[in-house]
Motif scaffolding. Structure first.
Motif, mmCIF file in Angstrom:
data_model
loop_
_atom_site.group_PDB
_atom_site.id
_atom_site.type_symbol
_atom_site.label_atom_id
_atom_site.label_comp_id
_atom_site.label_asym_id
_atom_site.label_seq_id
_atom_site.Cartn_x
_atom_site.Cartn_y
_atom_site.Cartn_z
ATOM 1 N N THR A 136 0.836 -1.201 0.000
ATOM 2 C CA THR A 136 0.000 0.000 0.000
ATOM 3 C C THR A 136 0.871 1.251 0.000
ATOM 4 O O THR A 136 1.910 1.300 0.655
ATOM 5 N N VAL A 137 0.427 2.249 -0.752
ATOM 6 C CA VAL A 137 1.040 3.572 -0.723
ATOM 7 C C VAL A 137 0.045 4.521 -0.067
ATOM 8 O O VAL A 137 -1.108 4.611 -0.494
ATOM 9 N N ASP A 138 0.475 5.206 0.972
ATOM 10 C CA ASP A 138 -0.384 6.136 1.703
ATOM 11 C C ASP A 138 0.014 7.567 1.376
ATOM 12 O O ASP A 138 1.194 7.928 1.468
ATOM 13 N N VAL A 139 -0.986 8.375 1.017
ATOM 14 C CA VAL A 139 -0.769 9.785 0.696
ATOM 15 C C VAL A 139 -1.546 10.629 1.703
ATOM 16 O O VAL A 139 -2.771 10.547 1.788
ATOM 17 N N PHE A 140 -0.820 11.430 2.476
ATOM 18 C CA PHE A 140 -1.440 12.286 3.479
ATOM 19 C C PHE A 140 -1.221 13.745 3.085
ATOM 20 O O PHE A 140 -0.085 14.219 3.043
ATOM 21 N N ALA A 141 -2.320 14.441 2.803
ATOM 22 C CA ALA A 141 -2.255 15.858 2.418
ATOM 23 C C ALA A 141 -2.807 16.707 3.553
ATOM 24 O O ALA A 141 -3.880 16.417 4.085
ATOM 25 N N LEU A 142 -2.081 17.740 3.909
ATOM 26 C CA LEU A 142 -2.509 18.634 4.980
ATOM 27 C C LEU A 142 -2.564 20.059 4.438
ATOM 28 O O LEU A 142 -1.554 20.591 3.954
ATOM 29 N N VAL A 143 -3.747 20.659 4.495
ATOM 30 C CA VAL A 143 -3.911 22.044 4.068
ATOM 31 C C VAL A 143 -3.557 22.937 5.247
ATOM 32 O O VAL A 143 -4.268 22.981 6.244
ATOM 33 N N LEU A 144 -2.448 23.647 5.112
ATOM 34 C CA LEU A 144 -1.978 24.518 6.182
ATOM 35 C C LEU A 144 -2.735 25.836 6.194
ATOM 36 O O LEU A 144 -3.000 26.403 7.251
ATOM 37 N N GLU A 145 -3.049 26.312 4.993
ATOM 38 C CA GLU A 145 -3.823 27.554 4.870
ATOM 39 C C GLU A 145 -4.731 27.454 3.657
ATOM 40 O O GLU A 145 -4.289 27.106 2.565
ATOM 41 N N SER A 146 -6.008 27.728 3.865
ATOM 42 C CA SER A 146 -7.001 27.649 2.798
ATOM 43 C C SER A 146 -7.189 29.023 2.171
ATOM 44 O O SER A 146 -7.773 29.914 2.776
ATOM 45 N N GLY A 147 -6.684 29.160 0.941
ATOM 46 C CA GLY A 147 -6.787 30.447 0.268
ATOM 47 C C GLY A 147 -7.534 30.388 -1.043
ATOM 48 O O GLY A 147 -7.523 31.334 -1.822
ATOM 49 N N GLY A 148 -8.211 29.256 -1.305
ATOM 50 C CA GLY A 148 -8.947 29.078 -2.557
ATOM 51 C C GLY A 148 -8.264 28.080 -3.466
ATOM 52 O O GLY A 148 -7.042 27.919 -3.424
ATOM 53 N N SER A 149 -9.053 27.371 -4.268
ATOM 54 C CA SER A 149 -8.542 26.319 -5.169
ATOM 55 C C SER A 149 -7.730 25.293 -4.377
ATOM 56 O O SER A 149 -6.689 24.818 -4.838
ATOM 57 N N ASP A 150 -8.228 24.937 -3.197
ATOM 58 C CA ASP A 150 -7.476 24.035 -2.326
ATOM 59 C C ASP A 150 -7.233 22.670 -2.958
ATOM 60 O O ASP A 150 -6.103 22.158 -2.937
ATOM 61 N N LEU A 151 -8.279 22.056 -3.502
ATOM 62 C CA LEU A 151 -8.135 20.703 -4.035
ATOM 63 C C LEU A 151 -7.168 20.633 -5.219
ATOM 64 O O LEU A 151 -6.330 19.723 -5.255
ATOM 65 N N PRO A 152 -7.237 21.536 -6.194
ATOM 66 C CA PRO A 152 -6.250 21.488 -7.280
ATOM 67 C C PRO A 152 -4.814 21.580 -6.777
ATOM 68 O O PRO A 152 -3.928 20.884 -7.294
ATOM 69 N N VAL A 153 -4.575 22.410 -5.776
ATOM 70 C CA VAL A 153 -3.223 22.528 -5.218
ATOM 71 C C VAL A 153 -2.828 21.225 -4.527
ATOM 72 O O VAL A 153 -1.690 20.760 -4.658
ATOM 73 N N VAL A 154 -3.759 20.611 -3.801
ATOM 74 C CA VAL A 154 -3.501 19.335 -3.134
ATOM 75 C C VAL A 154 -3.134 18.261 -4.157
ATOM 76 O O VAL A 154 -2.166 17.510 -3.974
ATOM 77 N N VAL A 155 -3.891 18.169 -5.234
ATOM 78 C CA VAL A 155 -3.647 17.147 -6.260
ATOM 79 C C VAL A 155 -2.268 17.322 -6.883
ATOM 80 O O VAL A 155 -1.497 16.360 -7.022
ATOM 81 N N SER A 156 -1.938 18.545 -7.272
ATOM 82 C CA SER A 156 -0.643 18.807 -7.901
ATOM 83 C C SER A 156 0.505 18.511 -6.940
ATOM 84 O O SER A 156 1.513 17.903 -7.318
ATOM 85 N N CYS A 157 0.354 18.935 -5.697
ATOM 86 C CA CYS A 157 1.380 18.712 -4.684
ATOM 87 C C CYS A 157 1.546 17.225 -4.394
ATOM 88 O O CYS A 157 2.673 16.735 -4.238
ATOM 89 N N ALA A 158 0.431 16.485 -4.325
ATOM 90 C CA ALA A 158 0.483 15.042 -4.071
ATOM 91 C C ALA A 158 1.200 14.314 -5.195
ATOM 92 O O ALA A 158 1.977 13.374 -4.957
ATOM 93 N N SER A 159 0.967 14.728 -6.415
ATOM 94 C CA SER A 159 1.645 14.120 -7.562
ATOM 95 C C SER A 159 3.148 14.295 -7.449
ATOM 96 O O SER A 159 3.931 13.373 -7.698
ATOM 97 N N LEU A 160 3.574 15.486 -7.048
ATOM 98 C CA LEU A 160 4.998 15.775 -6.897
ATOM 99 C C LEU A 160 5.598 14.956 -5.754
ATOM 100 O O LEU A 160 6.736 14.470 -5.847
ATOM 101 N N ALA A 161 4.839 14.796 -4.669
ATOM 102 C CA ALA A 161 5.308 13.999 -3.531
ATOM 103 C C ALA A 161 5.479 12.531 -3.921
ATOM 104 O O ALA A 161 6.435 11.870 -3.491
ATOM 105 N N LEU A 162 4.562 12.014 -4.736
ATOM 106 C CA LEU A 162 4.679 10.629 -5.217
ATOM 107 C C LEU A 162 5.931 10.457 -6.066
ATOM 108 O O LEU A 162 6.650 9.453 -5.958
ATOM 109 N N ALA A 163 6.201 11.424 -6.915
ATOM 110 C CA ALA A 163 7.409 11.370 -7.751
ATOM 111 C C ALA A 163 8.655 11.428 -6.871
ATOM 112 O O ALA A 163 9.637 10.718 -7.104
ATOM 113 N N ASP A 164 8.608 12.255 -5.824
ATOM 114 C CA ASP A 164 9.730 12.371 -4.897
ATOM 115 C C ASP A 164 9.966 11.058 -4.157
ATOM 116 O O ASP A 164 11.104 10.734 -3.806
#
Length: 257
Positions: A136-164
């Motif tokens: 299993t691969v576990d992805v944990f996303a934490l929104v530190l500050e909600s400034g709008g378009s939260d989910l798109p930022v989460v998705v893009s950031c998660a993709s980068l974390a998976l690559a890392d």
């Protein structure tokens, strides 16, 4: 000042400002309306990414788009704690949560089940799950500050974390949203704009393949408006994908040095 290893920051726009042939989608007095952060309607916020944000994780990334700040940690592949039958493919678990100070109204931090499900859908078709069977691969996303378009930022950031984390993927996933306010289409909306929107459209896509992995639509859209919003998102995602790849290249170069 020298850039941090594995960091990339720049602003991006789906439309080339030098291209005068593309017709404007705004008419009349709509052009005089200003966005809260003074951006053009078709201009995204400056995007900042940095990998290796969490030392204890297999891979991680931090993203900052204006006032929207997100950190994502990836753990695994690791043996699932739950009893499961043998499977030739791996499993992906996603969790999105907010800190108690993320939103304007404090004390409302919690897991966001809907966003967790949507993040999973955006990523599941991109990860090559055959490369880590029975794990299993576990992805944990934490929104530190909600400034709008939260989910798109989460998705893009998660993709980068998976690559890392070295997880095999067909491509990175870049995500962008558009809000419809009256006759106007506003890309990468902030929190205030989202609160007044008549409709929204969000896509997550593989920029190199030009393939959409997740599409979410709210409100009523005409066919022409929907097509225009889709094209804005796809064009912006392609630009965002370039920024994300630059971040990974900088991280790789810093590691080699």
């Amino acid at each position: 000042m020298a850039a941090k290893p594995g960091a990339a920051s720049t602003t991006y726009s789906p439309i080339d400002p030098t291209n005068k042939t593309r017709p404007s989608i705004f008419t009349g007095s709509d052009v005089d309306w200003l966005r809260p952060d003074s951006r053009a309607f078709q201009q995204c916020r400056p995007a900042f990414f940095r990998t290796g944000a969490v030392n204890s994780a297999a891979g991680s990334a931090y993203a900052e788009f204006g006032n929207t700040k997100v950190i994502v940690s990836v753990f695994g592949p690791r043996e699932s704690k739950k009893a499961m039958m043998y499977s030739d493919i791996g499993r992906l678990n996603c969790n999105v949560s907010y800190t108690t100070f993320a939103a304007p109204v404090r004390g409302q931090g919690s897991d966001h089940k809907e966003f967790s499900s949507m993040l999973h859908k955006a990523l599941e078709g991109v990860i090559i799950v055959e490369t880590f069977p029975k794990t299993t691969v576990d992805v944990f996303a934490l929104v530190l500050e909600s400034g709008g378009s939260d989910l798109p930022v989460v998705v893009s950031c998660a993709s980068l974390a998976l690559a890392d984390a070295g997880i095999m993927m067909y491509d990175l996933v870049a995500s962008v949203s558009v809000s419809c306010l009256g006759k106007n289409l506003l890309i990468d909306p902030v929190l205030e704009e989202e609160s007044y929107q008549d409709g929204s459209l969000m896509i997550a896509c593989m920029p190199s393949r030009y393939e959409v992995t997740q599409l979410t639509v709210t409100g009523e859209w005409s066919t022409s408006k929907f097509n225009e919003a889709m094209q804005l998102c796809l064009d912006a995602s392609a630009k965002l994908g370039e920024i994300m790849r630059s971040c990974l290249k900088e991280a790789a170069s810093a590691t080699q040095e």
